[in-house]
Write an enzyme that holds these catalytic residues in place. Structure first.
Site, PDB file in Angstrom:
ATOM      1  N   TYR A   1       0.860  -1.178   0.000  1.00 38.04           N
ATOM      2  CA  TYR A   1       0.000   0.000   0.000  1.00 38.04           C
ATOM      3  C   TYR A   1       0.900   1.233   0.000  1.00 38.04           C
ATOM      4  O   TYR A   1       1.919   1.263   0.710  1.00 38.04           O
ATOM      5  CB  TYR A   1      -0.795   0.073   1.301  1.00 38.04           C
TER       6      TYR A   1
ATOM      7  N   ALA B   1      -6.350  -0.336   5.823  1.00 39.46           N
ATOM      8  CA  ALA B   1      -5.101  -0.738   6.498  1.00 39.46           C
ATOM      9  C   ALA B   1      -5.011  -0.284   7.951  1.00 39.46           C
ATOM     10  O   ALA B   1      -3.909  -0.187   8.493  1.00 39.46           O
ATOM     11  CB  ALA B   1      -3.876  -0.221   5.729  1.00 39.46           C
ATOM     12  N   GLU B   2      -6.144   0.007   8.585  1.00 37.99           N
ATOM     13  CA  GLU B   2      -6.109   0.447   9.984  1.00 37.99           C
ATOM     14  C   GLU B   2      -5.156   1.631  10.150  1.00 37.99           C
ATOM     15  O   GLU B   2      -4.535   1.821  11.194  1.00 37.99           O
ATOM     16  CB  GLU B   2      -5.722  -0.687  10.939  1.00 37.99           C
TER      17      GLU B   2
ATOM     18  N   ASN C   1      -9.631   0.187  -2.844  1.00 43.63           N
ATOM     19  CA  ASN C   1      -9.530  -0.877  -1.855  1.00 43.63           C
ATOM     20  C   ASN C   1     -10.913  -1.260  -1.358  1.00 43.63           C
ATOM     21  O   ASN C   1     -11.616  -0.414  -0.800  1.00 43.63           O
ATOM     22  CB  ASN C   1      -8.682  -0.401  -0.665  1.00 43.63           C
ATOM     23  N   GLU C   2     -11.293  -2.490  -1.606  1.00 35.00           N
ATOM     24  CA  GLU C   2     -12.577  -2.998  -1.114  1.00 35.00           C
ATOM     25  C   GLU C   2     -13.703  -1.979  -1.344  1.00 35.00           C
ATOM     26  O   GLU C   2     -14.456  -1.670  -0.422  1.00 35.00           O
ATOM     27  CB  GLU C   2     -12.464  -3.379   0.362  1.00 35.00           C
TER      28      GLU C   2
ATOM     29  N   TYR D   1     -10.816 -13.194   5.118  1.00 36.92           N
ATOM     30  CA  TYR D   1     -10.285 -13.251   6.484  1.00 36.92           C
ATOM     31  C   TYR D   1     -11.091 -14.283   7.262  1.00 36.92           C
ATOM     32  O   TYR D   1     -11.888 -13.923   8.143  1.00 36.92           O
ATOM     33  CB  TYR D   1     -10.353 -11.859   7.135  1.00 36.92           C
TER      34      TYR D   1
ATOM     35  N   GLU E   1      -6.223 -10.390  -0.819  1.00 40.74           N
ATOM     36  CA  GLU E   1      -5.762 -10.276   0.579  1.00 40.74           C
ATOM     37  C   GLU E   1      -6.251 -11.536   1.238  1.00 40.74           C
ATOM     38  O   GLU E   1      -7.464 -11.687   1.442  1.00 40.74           O
ATOM     39  CB  GLU E   1      -6.391  -9.075   1.287  1.00 40.74           C
TER      40      GLU E   1
ATOM     41  N   TYR F   1       0.533  -7.649  13.964  1.00 38.87           N
ATOM     42  CA  TYR F   1      -0.475  -8.371  13.198  1.00 38.87           C
ATOM     43  C   TYR F   1      -0.423  -9.883  13.405  1.00 38.87           C
ATOM     44  O   TYR F   1      -1.121 -10.640  12.744  1.00 38.87           O
ATOM     45  CB  TYR F   1      -0.319  -8.035  11.705  1.00 38.87           C
TER      46      TYR F   1
HETATM   47  C1  GAL Z   1      -9.147  -5.497   4.759  1.00 43.18           C
HETATM   48  C2  GAL Z   1      -8.524  -4.219   4.225  1.00 43.18           C
HETATM   49  C3  GAL Z   1      -7.126  -4.037   4.750  1.00 43.18           C
HETATM   50  C4  GAL Z   1      -7.098  -4.255   6.237  1.00 43.18           C
HETATM   51  C5  GAL Z   1      -7.662  -5.599   6.568  1.00 43.18           C
HETATM   52  C6  GAL Z   1      -7.747  -5.896   8.039  1.00 43.18           C
HETATM   53  O1  GAL Z   1     -10.517  -5.466   4.663  1.00 43.18           O
HETATM   54  O2  GAL Z   1      -8.515  -4.214   2.818  1.00 43.18           O
HETATM   55  O3  GAL Z   1      -6.675  -2.747   4.431  1.00 43.18           O
HETATM   56  O4  GAL Z   1      -7.845  -3.253   6.811  1.00 43.18           O
HETATM   57  O5  GAL Z   1      -8.971  -5.687   6.113  1.00 43.18           O
HETATM   58  O6  GAL Z   1      -6.535  -5.819   8.634  1.00 43.18           O
END
Ligand code: GAL
Length: 949
Positions: free
Chosen positions: A79, A124-125, A182-183, A239, A272, A339
């Protein structure tokens, strides 16, 4: 001549360690339904995420990226944070820790492709999700094609795109994909998505454009597969374990986590895929590492590979890093962005790294994986607890059989016999797969010069070394394994180490064994070149490193890391990290000597044909105790006589914020150009004499607070408002604490004359804009309401207040705008190493309410040629009554405090830390009440290796 030039360029490529296909000349990137291709050659993209802005030490970028490469990754996803580069409209900085040109050169030197992700929105928090805070003062909805926002994001794209463009694969650089937005999922605006791509093309981006989809049905690519805004290769974010790390033994809610195929003309792209987690419940990142540990990786990643047939993977995160300065989005994260990744914040390798390496080497070595179709499973287990799924390469017939345990919760062991109709014949072979495990088994594969009929061990890697094939296969320790190889005639089999039984019938050499330690089998004759088969366990396999030299690959075991290798004459030279113990090298017979860095390692040849020697243990590291703290109290702003005449008058009566001010004037810090860190307000009013209280409200982001004085008397503190203020019902855990009421104590008010309210407001960072909703993103920071008024419980307001505001000047050219807020000490340089603190007094254990600074200088002289990451540790019990900003040589490396998060250890990264000189730690402690200060505070190391380049 042209030929010569081509040969020269290939050589140059090898010398520079660039991945195959990335050369000094341009290359073509194409794709079909199976995979990406560079110059027509298929590629399984194996990438992990890295944020340079979370590691403000460019020399360490190299360390991390080399570690990616050494794990078998061939790409890094990056990023680019707009907020990190732009303190105000029209101002951009790409120097020093922001030198992304250097970053992209470093990626290329490390031999990695790059997925470039410049947003403009990145999430990206990170503060504002990567949008600079000044965008909050721009009219028009962010993440849309509204004119105000459009002008702003185009400005960013026209700065960052040309840098990315000159590093593309098509021009000989590493950038292989360009990720737009992004998303992007709800509140979508096709014209915006299209414009980002049009701007990229106009700026010279010619690699395929991708985007990362979230959340299935509501997502961009599933809704807009064609037409304006559609990208070439959309991917999907998954995720499956979610982000609650407290109970890592409970597997996540999101099923099998299979990445969907979005279109038939593009590869399946896991844009991701979860490789760690934010620590939503403050469980600590080690728990997140467990939640997403090797068992999860085996099950989910291999499932995705074989069940879905994905050939493009990007794992989030490979290395997380640090939310230094005011980089964090306030609602989900704290200083560390470790992380729970494979590589820790302090750059240490973990068992997750080992699993990436086992899988990454496999993807790298076994080419038929890049083109597979789903297949009916050719291998039937006789135990219903085990299931199989398969794919096959349509050209080579190579089968990939995923064997997994049907019960995702089971932890026991399970054995089965597989009845396997492999391309070279049908066999019955033993396999054992525990619950929460999965193995990818291969059949019908031309393994170098060998023919692998099948194996119930997994392939880690194989290489042609010195005229023979060397293959590393592995299985769970204690489990049975069988490997069958085809020969034209009976080969000679020599078991060099371990317990391996060989039998030969009808062209099949069958080896049966139990995975245990590292067995070694040498097979010669049989009409094929020799094969050295190394049969390991998960643990012994992970000990291998593979590196390419100008004269072919080598394998190394016994080092902590191998960054690169080169062979010249009879010497193999390694750039490697070592920590003592045996080192073994598999290189050609011409190699007789080993050098690690500048040191010769005495070696002897083994029966395996390898060289065996020993490395030296690193020198111990001695760190000074941090005892002699000096301190000084600040906050002169609280005193009535303080001269605030040069502060900015806060007198706006309108704002573009979608949150109307609760009182006037508008006091939003962003509206006056103060975007990061603490902000001071001074409000002057002439008292009527009847005022009994002050009512204030501030919005700070989660964990923020504000402190209030009247005429120099401390009145107390209150918690700041949080994300729920935005009216975003999706974040109920963060209730709005509401206004703070402060009674005016008797004798403090000065009727008929000037009275001064001083307020110090923390700004914990800016909300993200995940759902493209200005109510959330443009939530103000700072005071949102202020009145001085009547009796407690009665009506308030009435007395007019004139306000001034002071925040960070944001002028530190080295550390950038996110480093500082507007504390008096920050404005005066108390955080800087050069500040003369001789007159400061010895620190006392007790803190007064307000701000107190503590400083300590210490000398370091760490052993040269070693990597021993240093951290700062807060012992004792943290109090919720104070919060500490930690400055290392002027760099704001984090925040510590009772209610800020579970973090007590803070990485002091080399580069910011002078490992051979004097360093200064400065702590700015904001206390809400009289309280014992933080302590004891000490230095420690996260590890210690010799590092030879
Ligand atoms: C995704 C996002 C990332 C980050 C991740 C959680 O949804 O694209 O930037 O926020 O979640 O760590």
């Amino acid at each position: 001549m042209r030929r010569l030039l081509a040969v020269f360029l290939v050589l140059l490529c090898v010398l520079l360690g660039a991945p195959a296909g990335v050369g000094a000349a341009g290359h073509e990137v194409t794709y079909d339904r199976y995979s990406l291709k560079v110059d027509g050659r298929r590629l399984v993209l194996q990438s992990a995420e890295f944020h340079y802005f979370r590691l403000p030490s460019p020399e360490l970028w190299r360390d991390v990226l080399e570690k990616f490469k050494a794990a078998g990754f061939n790409a890094v996803s990056i990023y680019f944070s707009w907020a990190y580069h732009s303190p105000k409209p029209g101002v951009y900085d790409f120097t020093g820790v922001r030198d992304v040109d250097r970053l992209l050169r470093t990626a290329r030197q490390a031999g990695l492709y790059v997925i470039a992700r410049p947003g403009p929105y990145i999430n990206a928090e990170s503060t504002g999700g990567g949008l600079p805070a000044w965008v909050k003062t721009v009219p028009g909805r962010a993440r849309s094609s509204a004119p105000g926002y459009q002008a702003a994001y185009r400005e960013w794209l026209h700065r960052i795109n040309p840098i990315i463009a000159r590093h593309q694969v098509t021009g000989g650089g590493p950038v292989i994909l360009y990720n737009a937005e992004n998303e992007y999922q709800v509140n979508t605006d096709a014209a915006y998505m299209q414009d980002i791509q049009d701007q990229a093309r106009a700026d010279g981006i010619d690699v395929p454009i991708t985007t990362n989809d979230c959340c299935d049905a509501g997502s961009w690519s599933s809704t807009w597969a064609t037409g304006p805004g559609a990208v070439q290769i959309p991917g999907v974010d998954d995720y499956p374990q979610s982000f609650e790390c407290a109970n890592p033994e409970v597997w996540g809610p999101w099923g099998e986590g299979l990445t969907e195929r979005l279109r038939d003309d593009i590869p399946v792209f896991a844009a991701e895929y979860q490789a760690g987690a934010i620590d939503l419940g403050n469980a600590g990142y080690d728990k997140c590492r467990e939640l997403t540990g090797p068992a999860y990786m085996k099950y989910f990643y291999k499932n995705n590979l074989v069940t879905t047939g994905a050939t493009m993977f990007s794992y989030y995160m490979g290395y997380g890093g640090t939310n230094w300065g005011w980089l964090a989005q306030p609602n989900d994260v704290y200083t560390s962005y470790d992380y729970g990744a494979a590589i820790t914040e302090a750059r240490r390798l973990t068992p997750k790294y080992d699993e990436f390496k086992r899988q990454g080497y496999f993807l790298e070595a076994v080419a038929p994986l890049a083109k597979t179709d789903p297949a009916t499973s050719p291998a039937a287990p006789d135990n219903p607890a085990l299931t199989t799924t398969a794919r096959a390469n349509p050209d080579t017939g190579t089968q990939f059989v995923l064997v997994k345990h049907a019960d995702r919760a089971a932890t026991g062991t399970d054995d089965a016999t597989l009845d396997w109709a492999a391309p070279d014949g049908r066999h019955r072979v033993p396999v054992r797969v525990k619950g929460r495990d999965a193995h990818v088994l291969v059949a019908g594969y031309d393994l170098g010069g060998q023919r692998l009929a099948l194996s119930t061990s997994e392939i880690m890697t194989h290489a042609l070394i010195g005229g023979r094939d060397v293959a590393v296969l592995y299985g769970t320790a204690g489990s049975p394994g069988a490997t069958i190889l085809r020969y034209g005639s009976r080969p000679a089999v020599k078991v060099l180490e371990g317990d391996v039984r060989a039998s030969y019938t009808g062209g099949d050499l069958r080896l049966d064994y139990t995975h245990d330690g590292l067995a070694r089998v040498l097979v010669t004759g049989g009409g094929r070149r020799p094969l050295l088969l190394l049969l390991g366990t998960d643990g012994t396999a992970a000990g291998f490193w593979r590196a390419e030299t100008g004269s072919g690959p080598v394998l190394v075991r016994g080092t902590e890391l191998v960054r690169s290798a080169s062979a010249g004459g009879d010497t193999l030279r390694l750039a490697a990290d070592t920590a003592g113990g045996q080192v073994e090298v598999f290189a050609g017979p011409a190699v007789r000597r080993l050098r690690i860095g500048a040191e010769d390692v005495r070696v002897a040849r083994t029966p395996s044909g390898s060289l065996l020697g020993a490395t030296r243990a690193p020198e111990p590291v001695r760190l000074p105790a941090l005892t002699a703290w000096r301190s000084r109290a600040e906050a002169p702003e609280a005193a009535p006589g303080f001269d605030d005449s040069r502060w900015t008058a806060a007198d706006h009566t309108t704002t573009i914020s979608p949150h109307p001010p609760k009182t006037l004037p508008v006091l939003y810090a962003d509206d006056y150009g103060y975007h990061y860190g603490n902000v001071w307000y001074r409000g002057h009013f002439t008292a009527a004499g009847s005022e009994t209280r002050i009512d204030l409200n501030a919005v700070t982001g989660l964990r923020g607070n504000y402190l209030v004085w009247l005429n120099g008397r401390y009145l107390g503190s209150a918690a700041g408002g949080v994300q729920a203020d935005s009216g975003d019902a999706s974040t109920p855990p963060n209730p709005d604490p509401g206004p703070g009421h402060f009674d005016i104590p008797a004798g403090v008010l000065r009727p008929g004359t000037d009275n001064v309210i001083s307020v110090l407001v923390a700004n914990m960072g800016h909300n993200d804009d995940w759902i493209a909703d200005d109510l959330r993103f443009k939530q103000p920071r700072g005071l949102v309401a202020a009145t001085v008024g009547g009796a407690v419980g009665g009506p308030v307001g009435g007395t007019p207040i004139s306000w001034r505001i002071q925040g960070s000047p944001g002028t530190d050219p080295l550390r950038g705008p996110l480093n500082n807020g507007g504390l008096y000490g920050e404005r005066t340089g108390w955080h800087l190493p050069t500040y003369p603190d001789k007159s400061w007094k010895t620190a006392s254990a007790e803190l007064a309410p307000g701000v107190t600074w503590l400083r300590n200088a210490f000398r370091l002289d760490l052993p040269k040629g070693q990597d021993a990451p240093v951290g700062l540790r807060f012992g004792g019990d943290p109090s919720p009554a104070y919060r500490v900003q930690i400055f290392l040589n002027g760099w704001n490396v984090g925040q510590y405090g009772g209610d800020i998060g579970p973090q007590r250890d803070f990485v002091l990264p080399a580069g910011l830390l002078d490992e051979h000189g004097t360093n200064t730690i400065a702590l700015a402690v904001t206390a809400e009440q009289a309280v014992a200060g933080p302590g004891p505070i000490s230095l420690f190391t996260y590890g210690n290796v010799r590092q030879a380049r």
